[in-house]
Design a protein around this motif. Structure first.
Motif, PDB file in Angstrom:
ATOM      1  N   ARG A  98       3.747  -5.917  10.629  1.00 19.69           N
ATOM      2  CA  ARG A  98       3.493  -7.012   9.684  1.00 19.69           C
ATOM      3  C   ARG A  98       4.180  -6.770   8.338  1.00 19.69           C
ATOM      4  O   ARG A  98       3.618  -7.011   7.277  1.00 19.69           O
ATOM      5  N   ARG A 112       7.561  -8.799   2.022  1.00 22.66           N
ATOM      6  CA  ARG A 112       6.104  -8.817   2.139  1.00 22.66           C
ATOM      7  C   ARG A 112       5.650  -7.598   2.933  1.00 22.66           C
ATOM      8  O   ARG A 112       6.275  -7.225   3.916  1.00 22.66           O
ATOM      9  N   GLY A 113       4.540  -7.037   2.459  1.00 23.29           N
ATOM     10  CA  GLY A 113       3.925  -5.938   3.190  1.00 23.29           C
ATOM     11  C   GLY A 113       4.596  -4.585   2.994  1.00 23.29           C
ATOM     12  O   GLY A 113       4.285  -3.637   3.694  1.00 23.29           O
ATOM     13  N   GLY A 115       4.627  -3.135  -0.114  1.00 20.98           N
ATOM     14  CA  GLY A 115       3.978  -2.500  -1.271  1.00 20.98           C
ATOM     15  C   GLY A 115       4.857  -2.634  -2.494  1.00 20.98           C
ATOM     16  O   GLY A 115       5.938  -2.068  -2.543  1.00 20.98           O
ATOM     17  N   MET A 119       8.459 -10.909  -4.820  1.00 21.04           N
ATOM     18  CA  MET A 119       7.728 -12.109  -4.401  1.00 21.04           C
ATOM     19  C   MET A 119       8.651 -13.298  -4.172  1.00 21.04           C
ATOM     20  O   MET A 119       8.488 -14.041  -3.209  1.00 21.04           O
ATOM     21  N   LEU A 146       4.553  -9.356  -8.483  1.00 25.51           N
ATOM     22  CA  LEU A 146       3.166  -9.329  -8.949  1.00 25.51           C
ATOM     23  C   LEU A 146       2.955  -8.019  -9.700  1.00 25.51           C
ATOM     24  O   LEU A 146       3.520  -6.983  -9.321  1.00 25.51           O
ATOM     25  N   THR A 147       2.145  -8.054 -10.735  1.00 26.95           N
ATOM     26  CA  THR A 147       1.743  -6.818 -11.405  1.00 26.95           C
ATOM     27  C   THR A 147       0.482  -6.310 -10.710  1.00 26.95           C
ATOM     28  O   THR A 147      -0.151  -7.049  -9.952  1.00 26.95           O
ATOM     29  N   PRO A 148       0.075  -5.073 -10.984  1.00 26.59           N
ATOM     30  CA  PRO A 148      -1.199  -4.611 -10.419  1.00 26.59           C
ATOM     31  C   PRO A 148      -2.359  -5.507 -10.853  1.00 26.59           C
ATOM     32  O   PRO A 148      -3.386  -5.555 -10.192  1.00 26.59           O
TER      33      PRO A 148
ATOM     34  N   GLY B 278      -2.644   0.857  -9.755  1.00 28.11           N
ATOM     35  CA  GLY B 278      -2.761   0.223  -8.437  1.00 28.11           C
ATOM     36  C   GLY B 278      -1.402  -0.227  -7.947  1.00 28.11           C
ATOM     37  O   GLY B 278      -0.400  -0.169  -8.649  1.00 28.11           O
ATOM     38  N   ILE B 279      -1.392  -0.679  -6.697  1.00 29.19           N
ATOM     39  CA  ILE B 279      -0.135  -1.076  -6.069  1.00 29.19           C
ATOM     40  C   ILE B 279       0.129  -2.539  -6.375  1.00 29.19           C
ATOM     41  O   ILE B 279      -0.677  -3.394  -6.022  1.00 29.19           O
ATOM     42  N   PRO B 280       1.229  -2.847  -7.050  1.00 23.00           N
ATOM     43  CA  PRO B 280       1.469  -4.248  -7.398  1.00 23.00           C
ATOM     44  C   PRO B 280       1.574  -5.116  -6.148  1.00 23.00           C
ATOM     45  O   PRO B 280       2.380  -4.834  -5.273  1.00 23.00           O
ATOM     46  N   GLY B 281       0.706  -6.126  -6.078  1.00 18.32           N
ATOM     47  CA  GLY B 281       0.755  -7.021  -4.925  1.00 18.32           C
ATOM     48  C   GLY B 281       0.031  -6.499  -3.699  1.00 18.32           C
ATOM     49  O   GLY B 281      -0.100  -7.216  -2.720  1.00 18.32           O
ATOM     50  N   GLY B 282      -0.424  -5.241  -3.734  1.00 17.31           N
ATOM     51  CA  GLY B 282      -1.179  -4.708  -2.608  1.00 17.31           C
ATOM     52  C   GLY B 282      -0.295  -4.277  -1.455  1.00 17.31           C
ATOM     53  O   GLY B 282       0.926  -4.435  -1.485  1.00 17.31           O
ATOM     54  N   ARG B 283      -0.946  -3.708  -0.439  1.00 17.94           N
ATOM     55  CA  ARG B 283      -0.214  -3.150   0.696  1.00 17.94           C
ATOM     56  C   ARG B 283      -0.455  -3.911   1.977  1.00 17.94           C
ATOM     57  O   ARG B 283       0.006  -3.515   3.041  1.00 17.94           O
ATOM     58  N   GLU B 284      -1.246  -4.990   1.925  1.00 17.11           N
ATOM     59  CA  GLU B 284      -1.591  -5.678   3.163  1.00 17.11           C
ATOM     60  C   GLU B 284      -0.358  -6.281   3.825  1.00 17.11           C
ATOM     61  O   GLU B 284       0.664  -6.467   3.193  1.00 17.11           O
ATOM     62  N   GLY B 285      -0.533  -6.592   5.116  1.00 17.24           N
ATOM     63  CA  GLY B 285       0.577  -7.093   5.902  1.00 17.24           C
ATOM     64  C   GLY B 285       1.118  -8.431   5.416  1.00 17.24           C
ATOM     65  O   GLY B 285       0.496  -9.124   4.610  1.00 17.24           O
ATOM     66  N   ALA B 286       2.289  -8.762   5.928  1.00 13.70           N
ATOM     67  CA  ALA B 286       2.941 -10.005   5.532  1.00 13.70           C
ATOM     68  C   ALA B 286       2.153 -11.208   6.061  1.00 13.70           C
ATOM     69  O   ALA B 286       1.480 -11.111   7.080  1.00 13.70           O
ATOM     70  N   THR B 675      -7.823   0.173  -3.439  1.00 10.16           N
ATOM     71  CA  THR B 675      -7.304   0.589  -2.147  1.00 10.16           C
ATOM     72  C   THR B 675      -5.963  -0.043  -1.822  1.00 10.16           C
ATOM     73  O   THR B 675      -5.268   0.430  -0.936  1.00 10.16           O
ATOM     74  N   ARG B 725       1.440 -14.535  -1.174  1.00  7.34           N
ATOM     75  CA  ARG B 725       1.370 -13.128  -0.780  1.00  7.34           C
ATOM     76  C   ARG B 725       0.753 -13.002   0.604  1.00  7.34           C
ATOM     77  O   ARG B 725      -0.033 -13.726   1.033  1.00  7.34           O
TER      78      ARG B 725
END
Lengths: 225, 725
Positions: A98, A112-113, A115, A119, A146-148, B278-286, B675, B725
């Motif tokens: 993903r 995407r995905g 980390g 965007m 995106l920022t944290p 933290g991780i900008p935008g997170g690590r979740e899947g696309a 997380t 996102r």
């Protein structure tokens, strides 16, 4: 806390973690965050995944669609992507983990995905010149992240484009030549250099491009267009 | 605030979560750290060793400092409230301390500071800061200062300032009036009578950054440590202090000091920042990509008469949404528009849930469906109607998310939501999780904790009727060991909490039946009956008025309460409380007070739109006192919140007891930001100065405002960048 006390406490904590459960997948164990800590503390990273020639061959056999190899410079990780959707000039490439990148004429316009994703971009001007293999000065290029904090950070740069040599592009089903276009970009407190190897029809066949402050540079290589 | 009285109370806070947050977030900080952190001093504010500097931390920096030298231990939490203003909360322990207030030779003190940077540093001028140290209560650390700092050569920073109070106590060169030392009220009141009064002295120092990691410091202190000299026998051989700072890659500061000629000091400061950690935008899947329609496909309406195709579209949408952690509770599919009843179980950012569901709709729904209406439903309440055009989704998928926001309509969902599909309700969920309950500020044992297991269950009889409960079983801990009995002049609505903690094992935290509804446009309602919280059972009704596109809301709540038994099982007890025998000046032993059955509030909520949020509750509190609570929070788009509150009621300082009035600090930590994975879980940390009976509110579950605002435009727009996102 004395070391003597620590052991039972640690055992209790472990028991509590193991005891956590619920009917919903969304029931988040507050101690889950702890799981990441040992790895963070040791500073060890797992070996970056590599794509073998056999995997490439298998992927080429397994599908008729376009294929792309991406390597992250910082981690060295290699990822194989297949095209999963097309929306106008934008092609979305994805994998089973993903992760996804979106390409427009071979230029990555978002990810995407991964980390710290890119965007979206405004790359009309840059792509027009790169595709035409035209040297140019001060071409605007806008990258959004995106920022944290979940706000959108916009990086606007101006790029100077110069033409390089003709380069052989070999990989997967490709065995051709392309013209190197070097972009030297700066603005919004960042500066970076990209290189695009552009084929005869104006599509980028392979590249080294910057995906932002977190992801850094990636190398791309089209394996089948 | 002193600990002079022996009637110290304790407050449970989930400090563990904060320490965890700071630790975990600190680990991922470096990649995002933009501005350099200033060096902090033993007081946990930007400074040299014991003296302050004029530096300010990057906006929104949250730090925790553990500092010790000689017989002093200081723990400080500092937050950079705005780029120029910061606030600090400190809890200190002083050993071998004689005289009033000391327990077993140890004296505990809480203090609160404010600092404001008047001028920022430029090439030609120093920065200038005005600081108020220990501004509330008895003021053990009370002092005010004006300080300037400037880099005079590469890595070399010079600081000079003048101070009053403590910082004017050694080598004073003048004075500005007489500094009083009486405590106002019963403590806990700003010490405005002292500010900038009394002897004034100069202080200063130098710091030199050898490299990015290491700096050396020397300072001249204007603090005579008169109180410590008198009460703990501290001696000073010198006013000069020397120090060494080491900064780790994640920002953590470790310092060693040589102080006042004969003491050794050490300090550890951990940093986090909601805007950069933290991780900008997170690590979740696309997400799924948008599936664009073929040209002309939208004209095909043949499917509308084909039940199988209609059903297949619904099933396909439910499946795609479920993969994204979104539940499609209901679907109204028409030729040109589709209305989806959405339950978001995964995403902290509403825009991300809506964005993912909208993309699933482009893949599942027939081509003629042009208008998508997504209605987030929480406990059966439709929160808003979010209306999108499919052609906009197709066109703007790879564009700036603001383009989509501009084309997204949000209206009240009253009367628009399709019913939940059969089979969705009733629904039973449960969880079984460990818990840790921490109590701090009890001078007998400043940190007490219980660990145990908590079982929670929720039975949704219909979408709007929820039966829920929570039971805890202690496994180990010492929370119930406290032997302190708190005295009170009021009905004992909260001061019996030690008995509740000691006797409630196992305890039913709550067991309630609640109904949530939408009585009219812009109105939201809640009615809850049962065991509402650990100390009270009864009934609670709430009505909230909020427009979808407004930053303002009004609410009203009325409660009928019955006091629960101390064992927190099914029994209730008399509303008359009897003051226990204590040796205190507060409360006359044997006095009977009656808790009124009815309390309630009118609440106004306002999002200032600049990252600050205010709330005012006016009404009658549990003990029957009338008054108002004011709250101000700094809120971040990712869910972090840091704020403070104060309650003023018609109970006088004398009646209220120590602290004079109720006040506290609140920190909300979103688990998702820690997380890097999307989560709707958040951790609330409340540090209340004291648990007293005045200004106490019923802690009923599931108040409406936070649930409602999330899916309204002002809140949803803050994290709209997550739509794609």
């Amino acid at each position: 806390m004395t070391p003597r006390m620590l052991r039972p406490v640690a055992a209790l904590a472990l028991a509590l973690v193991l005891a956590a459960c619920g009917s919903e997948q969304q029931t988040v164990n507050p101690l889950n965050a702890l799981k990441a800590i040992p790895q963070v503390l040791s500073g060890q990273r797992p070996a970056p995944p590599q794509v073998s020639a056999e995997q490439v061959a298998a992927a080429l056999r397994g599908t008729n669609g376009p294929l792309l190899l991406v390597q992250q410079e910082q981690s060295g990780a290699q990822v194989l992507f297949t095209q999963i959707e097309r929306n106008g000039p934008y092609a979305t490439y994805g994998n089973a983990a993903r992760q996804a990148v979106v390409l427009r004429k071979g230029l990555i316009t978002s990810s995407r995905g991964l980390g710290g994703d890119l965007m979206s971009t405004q790359s009309d001007w840059l792509l027009a010149r790169v595709s035409a293999r035209q040297p140019a000065r001060r071409v605007p290029y806008i990258l959004r992240f995106l920022t944290p904090e979940d706000e959108t950070r916009v990086i606007t740069v101006l790029c100077d484009l110069t033409l390089g040599q003709s380069i052989e592009v070999k990989g997967g089903t490709l065995n051709t030549r392309g013209t190197a276009v070097n972009a030297s970009c700066a603005g919004s407190g960042v500066s970076f250099s990209d290189t695009y190897v552009v084929g005869a029809n104006g599509t980028i066949l392979s590249s080294r491009q910057w995906l932002g402050p977190t992801l850094g540079h990636v190398a791309t290589q089209a394996l089948r267009l | 605030m002193s600990e002079k009285s022996a009637r110290r109370l304790r407050k449970r806070v989930r400090l563990g979560s904060l320490a965890l947050a700071m630790f975990a977030v600190g680990q991922v900080a470096p990649a995002q750290q933009q501005e350099r952190l200033p060096d902090y001093n033993l007081y946990g504010v930007p400074g040299l060793i014991d003296m302050p500097t004029s530096d300010a931390a990057p906006d929104a920096t949250l730090s925790s400092t553990f500092g010790a030298f000689g017989k002093q231990l200081r723990t400080t939490l500092t937050f950079q409230i705005t780029p120029r203003l910061s606030g600090s909360f400190r809890y200190s322990a002083l050993d071998d301390f004689s005289g009033a207030g000391a327990v077993g030779g140890r004296y505990y003190d809480r203090s609160f500071d404010l600092r404001y940077q008047l001028l920022t540093e430029t090439d030609t001028r120093p920065s200038l800061t005005i600081g108020f140290q220990d501004v509330i209560g008895t003021g053990l650390y009370s002092s005010e200062y004006i300080v300037a700092t400037k880099e005079i050569a590469r890595g070399l920073r010079l600081t000079g300032g003048i101070g009053w109070g403590r910082l004017g106590s050694y080598g004073s060169f003048g004075d500005t009036g007489t500094r009083p030392n009486v405590t106002l009220g019963r403590g806990g009141i700003p010490t405005y009578d002292r500010w900038f009064r009394g002897p004034v002295a100069g202080f200063g120092g130098l710091s030199y950054a050898v490299n990015d990691r290491l700096s050396l410091k020397a300072e001249y202190s204007s603090d005579a440590y008169d109180i410590e000299a008198g009460r703990s026998g501290m001696t000073r051989d010198s006013q000069w202090n020397y120090g060494l700072d080491y900064r780790f890659r994640n920002g953590t500061q470790l310092s060693l000091y040589h102080m006042y000629g004969n003491e050794i000091g050490a300090q550890l400061t951990l940093f986090t920042n909601p805007t950069t950690s933290g991780i900008p935008g997170g690590r979740e899947g696309a997400p799924l990509p948008v599936a664009p329609r073929a040209p002309g496909a939208a004209a095909d309406l043949g499917w509308t008469t084909d039940t199988a195709r209609v059903q297949q579209a619904g099933a396909s949408l439910s499946q795609l949404a479920a993969n994204e952690g979104i539940v499609v509770e209901g679907l109204d599919l028409q030729a040109n528009r589709a209305v989806v009843r959405m339950r978001n179980e995964r995403y902290g950012a509403p825009a991300q849930a809506v964005g993912r569901l909208a993309r699933a709709m482009t893949r599942a729904l027939p081509a003629s469906v042009e208008q998508f209406e997504i209605i987030p439903v929480v406990r059966g309440m439709p929160m808003s109607s979010i209306i999108l055009r499919r052609s906009d989704l197709e066109r703007l998928e790879h564009d700036d998310s603001l383009e989509m926001l501009a084309r997204t309509q949000m209206i009240d969902a009253f009367g628009r939501v399709p019913p939940a599909a059969p089979g969705q309700y009733p629904r039973f969920t449960w969880s079984f999780l460990p818990y840790v309950q921490v109590s701090v500020f009890d001078p007998d044992n400043p940190v007490r904790a219980d660990a145990g297991l908590r079982a929670r269950a929720e039975y949704r009889i219909t979408p709007n009727f929820v039966l829920s409960g929570s039971v805890t079983k202690k496994l180990n801990g010492n929370l119930g060991d406290s032997t302190r009995v708190s005295a009170s002049n009021l009905p004992r609505v909260r001061t019996d909490h030690a008995r509740y903690a000691a006797e409630g094992d196992p305890a039913i935290e709550y067991l309630q039946l609640a109904h949530f509804g939408r009585p009219a446009k812009d109105l939201y309602s809640r009615v809850t009956v049962g065991y509402l919280e650990p100390m009270f059972a009864g009934a609670s009704a709430e009505l909230l008025w909020k427009r979808v596109n407004s930053r303002f809301a009004l609410g009203a709540e009325i409660n009928y309460v019955v006091r629960r038994d101390f064992d927190q099982l099914f029994g209730t007890q008399s509303m008359t409380t009897i003051e226990p025998v204590t040796n205190s000046v507060n409360g006359v032993p044997g006095t009977r007070e009656t808790i009124p059955s009815v309390n309630g509030h009118i609440s106004a909520y306002y999002d200032f739109g600049n990252g600050f949020h205010g709330q005012m509750d006016v009404g009658r509190y549990l003990a029957g006192d009338y008054g108002a609570t004011l709250r101000l929070d700094r809120e971040f788009a990712n869910g972090w919140r840091i704020g403070a509150y104060a309650t003023f009621t018609d109970v006088s300082s004398e009646e209220f007891g120590e602290g004079s009035f109720d006040k506290g600090i609140r920190i909300t930590i979103p688990i998702g930001a820690l997380t890097g994975q999307p989560s709707r879980n958040r951790n609330d940390l409340v540090i209340q100065s004291l648990t007293r009976d005045g200004g106490a509110r019923l802690n009923v579950n599931d108040r409406l405002y936070e649930q409602v605002r999330e899916y309204h435009r002002p809140d949803a727009a803050k994290s709209w960048g997550r739509f794609w996102r």
